[in-house]
Scaffold this active site. Structure first.
Site, mmCIF file in Angstrom:
data_model
loop_
_atom_site.group_PDB
_atom_site.id
_atom_site.type_symbol
_atom_site.label_atom_id
_atom_site.label_comp_id
_atom_site.label_asym_id
_atom_site.label_seq_id
_atom_site.Cartn_x
_atom_site.Cartn_y
_atom_site.Cartn_z
ATOM 1 N N CYS A 123 -40.094 -75.301 98.518
ATOM 2 C CA CYS A 123 -39.638 -76.660 98.176
ATOM 3 C C CYS A 123 -40.582 -77.782 98.599
ATOM 4 O O CYS A 123 -41.031 -78.562 97.760
ATOM 5 C CB CYS A 123 -38.251 -76.898 98.778
ATOM 6 S SG CYS A 123 -36.987 -75.892 97.998
ATOM 7 N N LYS A 159 -33.476 -58.398 86.893
ATOM 8 C CA LYS A 159 -32.734 -59.021 87.998
ATOM 9 C C LYS A 159 -31.232 -58.841 87.807
ATOM 10 O O LYS A 159 -30.506 -58.481 88.740
ATOM 11 C CB LYS A 159 -33.102 -60.515 88.079
ATOM 12 C CG LYS A 159 -32.583 -61.216 89.295
ATOM 13 C CD LYS A 159 -33.053 -62.669 89.353
ATOM 14 C CE LYS A 159 -34.365 -62.842 90.069
ATOM 15 N NZ LYS A 159 -34.727 -64.230 90.343
ATOM 16 N N GLY A 194 -46.623 -76.957 114.332
ATOM 17 C CA GLY A 194 -46.918 -75.610 113.853
ATOM 18 C C GLY A 194 -48.059 -75.605 112.861
ATOM 19 O O GLY A 194 -48.895 -76.518 112.848
ATOM 20 N N THR A 237 -38.091 -75.139 89.269
ATOM 21 C CA THR A 237 -38.872 -76.315 88.861
ATOM 22 C C THR A 237 -40.169 -76.318 89.661
ATOM 23 O O THR A 237 -40.382 -77.167 90.517
ATOM 24 C CB THR A 237 -38.087 -77.628 89.100
ATOM 25 O OG1 THR A 237 -37.577 -77.619 90.454
ATOM 26 C CG2 THR A 237 -36.938 -77.784 88.150
ATOM 27 N N LYS A 269 -40.839 -68.976 106.614
ATOM 28 C CA LYS A 269 -40.004 -69.177 107.800
ATOM 29 C C LYS A 269 -39.226 -67.889 108.042
ATOM 30 O O LYS A 269 -39.204 -67.012 107.171
ATOM 31 C CB LYS A 269 -39.091 -70.386 107.647
ATOM 32 C CG LYS A 269 -38.069 -70.272 106.538
ATOM 33 C CD LYS A 269 -37.057 -71.354 106.770
ATOM 34 C CE LYS A 269 -36.310 -71.766 105.572
ATOM 35 N NZ LYS A 269 -35.230 -72.678 105.828
ATOM 36 N N LYS A 282 -32.693 -86.336 96.458
ATOM 37 C CA LYS A 282 -33.193 -85.003 96.851
ATOM 38 C C LYS A 282 -34.679 -85.057 97.209
ATOM 39 O O LYS A 282 -35.110 -84.518 98.236
ATOM 40 C CB LYS A 282 -32.938 -84.016 95.706
ATOM 41 C CG LYS A 282 -33.566 -82.651 95.889
ATOM 42 C CD LYS A 282 -32.962 -81.875 97.035
ATOM 43 C CE LYS A 282 -33.780 -80.631 97.315
ATOM 44 N NZ LYS A 282 -33.261 -79.835 98.417
ATOM 45 N N GLY A 342 -44.717 -75.212 104.448
ATOM 46 C CA GLY A 342 -44.953 -74.448 103.220
ATOM 47 C C GLY A 342 -43.610 -74.167 102.596
ATOM 48 O O GLY A 342 -42.656 -74.908 102.796
HETATM 49 P P1 NAD Z 1 -35.864 -69.076 91.776
HETATM 50 O O1 NAD Z 1 -37.197 -68.985 91.114
HETATM 51 O O2 NAD Z 1 -35.542 -68.197 92.912
HETATM 52 O O3 NAD Z 1 -34.719 -68.836 90.667
HETATM 53 C C1 NAD Z 1 -34.739 -69.377 89.387
HETATM 54 C C2 NAD Z 1 -34.103 -68.349 88.450
HETATM 55 O O4 NAD Z 1 -33.887 -68.955 87.183
HETATM 56 C C3 NAD Z 1 -34.982 -67.122 88.208
HETATM 57 O O5 NAD Z 1 -34.258 -65.957 88.499
HETATM 58 C C4 NAD Z 1 -35.307 -67.211 86.705
HETATM 59 O O6 NAD Z 1 -35.422 -65.930 86.094
HETATM 60 C C5 NAD Z 1 -34.112 -67.972 86.174
HETATM 61 N N1 NAD Z 1 -34.316 -68.665 84.898
HETATM 62 C C6 NAD Z 1 -35.357 -69.441 84.509
HETATM 63 N N2 NAD Z 1 -35.138 -69.902 83.264
HETATM 64 C C7 NAD Z 1 -33.936 -69.450 82.871
HETATM 65 C C8 NAD Z 1 -33.160 -69.597 81.681
HETATM 66 N N3 NAD Z 1 -33.586 -70.368 80.675
HETATM 67 N N4 NAD Z 1 -31.985 -68.973 81.594
HETATM 68 C C9 NAD Z 1 -31.544 -68.209 82.614
HETATM 69 N N5 NAD Z 1 -32.221 -68.029 83.779
HETATM 70 C C10 NAD Z 1 -33.414 -68.636 83.892
HETATM 71 O O7 NAD Z 1 -35.696 -70.614 92.167
HETATM 72 P P2 NAD Z 1 -34.853 -71.223 93.412
HETATM 73 O O8 NAD Z 1 -35.629 -71.121 94.649
HETATM 74 O O9 NAD Z 1 -33.472 -70.717 93.347
HETATM 75 O O10 NAD Z 1 -34.862 -72.756 92.985
HETATM 76 C C11 NAD Z 1 -34.098 -73.235 91.907
HETATM 77 C C12 NAD Z 1 -34.067 -74.747 91.959
HETATM 78 O O11 NAD Z 1 -33.351 -75.172 93.130
HETATM 79 C C13 NAD Z 1 -35.433 -75.397 92.056
HETATM 80 O O12 NAD Z 1 -35.423 -76.609 91.342
HETATM 81 C C14 NAD Z 1 -35.599 -75.676 93.536
HETATM 82 O O13 NAD Z 1 -36.455 -76.746 93.785
HETATM 83 C C15 NAD Z 1 -34.179 -76.025 93.927
HETATM 84 N N6 NAD Z 1 -33.860 -75.775 95.336
HETATM 85 C C16 NAD Z 1 -34.316 -74.656 95.954
HETATM 86 C C17 NAD Z 1 -33.986 -74.427 97.283
HETATM 87 C C18 NAD Z 1 -34.484 -73.194 98.002
HETATM 88 O O14 NAD Z 1 -34.345 -73.147 99.229
HETATM 89 N N7 NAD Z 1 -35.048 -72.195 97.310
HETATM 90 C C19 NAD Z 1 -33.188 -75.335 97.980
HETATM 91 C C20 NAD Z 1 -32.716 -76.468 97.319
HETATM 92 C C21 NAD Z 1 -33.059 -76.676 95.988
#
Ligand code: NAD
Length: 441
Positions: free
Chosen positions: A263, A35, A256, A86, A326, A207, A260
């Site tokens: 989150c 990545k 709908g 998470t 979506k 949250k 899904g």
């Molecule tokens: P994601 O899986 O897209 O990204 C997480 C990244 O963290 C991955 O690239 C992974 O390789 C990296 N990672 C994991 N462990 C690591 C470490 N020890 N050191 C360095 N990098 C590491 O996840 P996301 O969708 O970005 O979500 C991240 C958090 O934000 C989650 O808790 C999620 O619930 C929250 N969140 C997500 C959204 C959303 O729309 N996706 C919105 C609000 C909050």
């Protein structure tokens, strides 16, 4: 400010790019070497409108960089954001905090001066306490404060949401940390978003409460849609009728196929677990999850009904339009299309699929389906079209052409993007959600 963003996924990459755009010096760290290599060569690991340009611009101005070396980035940083995943823990639905704790341990080993460590990941109440304990255990002399700053951006509109948030929630009782994080968000003050300063546990719970409330709205309107179908009412008009009430609001009242995405499913489950563990069961959220789970198969039955309702789709070719959870994202995590397709396959249907952006991700999760080049390619020789994701390009399909190339003219519109009158005028049998069902085909 010097910022280290740990995790360069949807949230980390968007947040990091936006912070650098505000003028901060940002390094996005990820332990996924492929990545980071891709990001360094200008390739985006996710589809998010405007992100590639934002990243390129800030990289060229040397405010944004990517690295796998967490230690160096943390040692140099004033603020370290944790934005790792998470997901649901296998088996019990609790949030899997192993990535957060691993990041905390690594941060602990790298802190070199007073550092504000901020959890942006969605984490259950009390996680900040544990992050603090881990860092302290790893580095007893470290000077640091742990802050909760949950992220509310929506995929598909993430940059806009980040730069124009409805609110910013900052959870800390540490005055020094509060000043630092306020400084990080200062460039947003021109737009004057409300900032809620609170304690860490309250921020963490906020949250989950937000996501669970939105999921509840969706589940609620979906049940009203089911009732509307039975009693000959129109759920879209009901939604407008209640949504004009400011206390209710128009948003998240679109009936709908059920919620899904990355989150809502995991966050509702995690909140339920927190409630159970603390002897404060959240029965409303428990019901929301159950209602939503049942809906996936119910949508497959809706497709079967469009053919007369005996639940047998053997010999039928179904064209599924839209696969991502979506529009405007390529995210397939927990997309409603996945269980829907499985259920249709269980009923014997052959599945053809098309998604404008999500095909590469969909190929990793869908089996025994035919991937098509366009909506029309997908519809060719199909017995029915099922619209699952409301991509813009599906809103004005050439119905005349579709009816000419399909084996039978059936549209199941799970997003209510067509007017039944218009579609039936072109000789289609039409079936939407929460609008009176036409007679069986
Ligand atoms: P994601 O899986 O897209 O990204 C997480 C990244 O963290 C991955 O690239 C992974 O390789 C990296 N990672 C994991 N462990 C690591 C470490 N020890 N050191 C360095 N990098 C590491 O996840 P996301 O969708 O970005 O979500 C991240 C958090 O934000 C989650 O808790 C999620 O619930 C929250 N969140 C997500 C959204 C959303 O729309 N996706 C919105 C609000 C909050």
């Amino acid at each position: 400010m010097r910022i280290a963003m740990i995790g360069a996924g949807y949230v980390g990459l968007v947040s990091g790019a936006c912070f650098s755009d505000f003028g901060h010096q940002v390094v996005c760290i990820d332990n996924d070497e492929a990545k980071i290599a891709a990001l360094k060569s200008g390739q985006m690991p996710i589809h998010e409108p405007g992100l590639a340009e934002l990243v390129a611009n800030n990289v060229s101005q040397e405010r944004l960089a990517f690295d796998v070396d967490l230690k160096r980035a943390v040692a140099n940083a004033d603020v370290v954001f944790v934005a790792v995943g998470t997901p649901s823990r296998r088996g019990d639905g609790h949030a899997d905090l192993s990535y957060v704790y691993a990041a905390a341990r690594a941060i602990g080993g790298a802190i070199a001066k007073f550092t504000v460590v901020v959890t942006k990941s969605t984490v259950p109440v009390g996680t900040g306490d544990e992050v603090e304990r881990i860092i302290r255990e790893e580095n007893p002399d470290a000077e640091f404060a742990v802050v909760s700053n949950p992220e509310f951006l929506r995929e598909g509109a993430a940059i806009r949401d980040f730069k124009h948030p409805d609110r910013i929630v900052i959870g800390t009782n540490d005055a020094r940390a509060r000043n630092v994080i306020t400084e990080v968000y200062r460039p947003l003050h021109l737009n004057a978003p409300p900032i809620l300063y609170t304690d860490r546990r309250t921020a963490e719970l906020t949250k989950y409460a937000a996501n669970s409330f939105l999921a509840t709205k969706i589940a609620f309107i979906n049940e009203i849609a089911d009732l509307a179908e039975k009693v000959g009412a129109n759920v879209q008009e009901v939604a407008r009728g209640i949504g004009f009430d400011n206390r209710i609001g128009q948003k998240f009242l679109h009936a709908g196929p059920g919620f899904g995405g990355s989150c809502f499913p995991k966050d509702t489950l995690a909140l339920i677990k927190t409630g159970q563990d603390n002897e404060a069961p959240l029965r409303i959220v428990e019901t929301v999850v159950a209602v939503n789970d049942q809906r996936k198969r119910a949508m497959a039955r809706k497709v079967a009904h469009a053919f007369g309702g005996n639940g047998n789709l053997r010999g039928k070719r179904i064209a599924v339009l839209g696969l991502t959870f979506k529009p405007n994202t390529d995210d397939m995590r927990d997309a409603p299309s996945i269980p829907l397709i499985t259920a249709l396959q269980d009923m014997g249907a052959q599945i053809r699929v098309f998604d404008p952006i999500g095909m590469p991700q969909a190929r990793k999760v869908l089996e025994d389906v035919t991937f098509c080049r366009s909506a029309y390619d997908c519809a060719r020789s199909a017995h029915a079209i099922v619209i699952v994701t409301e991509w813009e390009q599906f809103r004005a399909l050439d119905l005349k052409e579709l009816s000419a190339i399909m084996a039978t003219s059936v549209i199941v519109d799970l997003r209510n993007i067509y007017s039944p009158e218009e579609v039936t005028r072109h000789g289609f049998h039409y079936c939407g959600v929460g609008r009176p069902m036409p007679l069986a085909y």
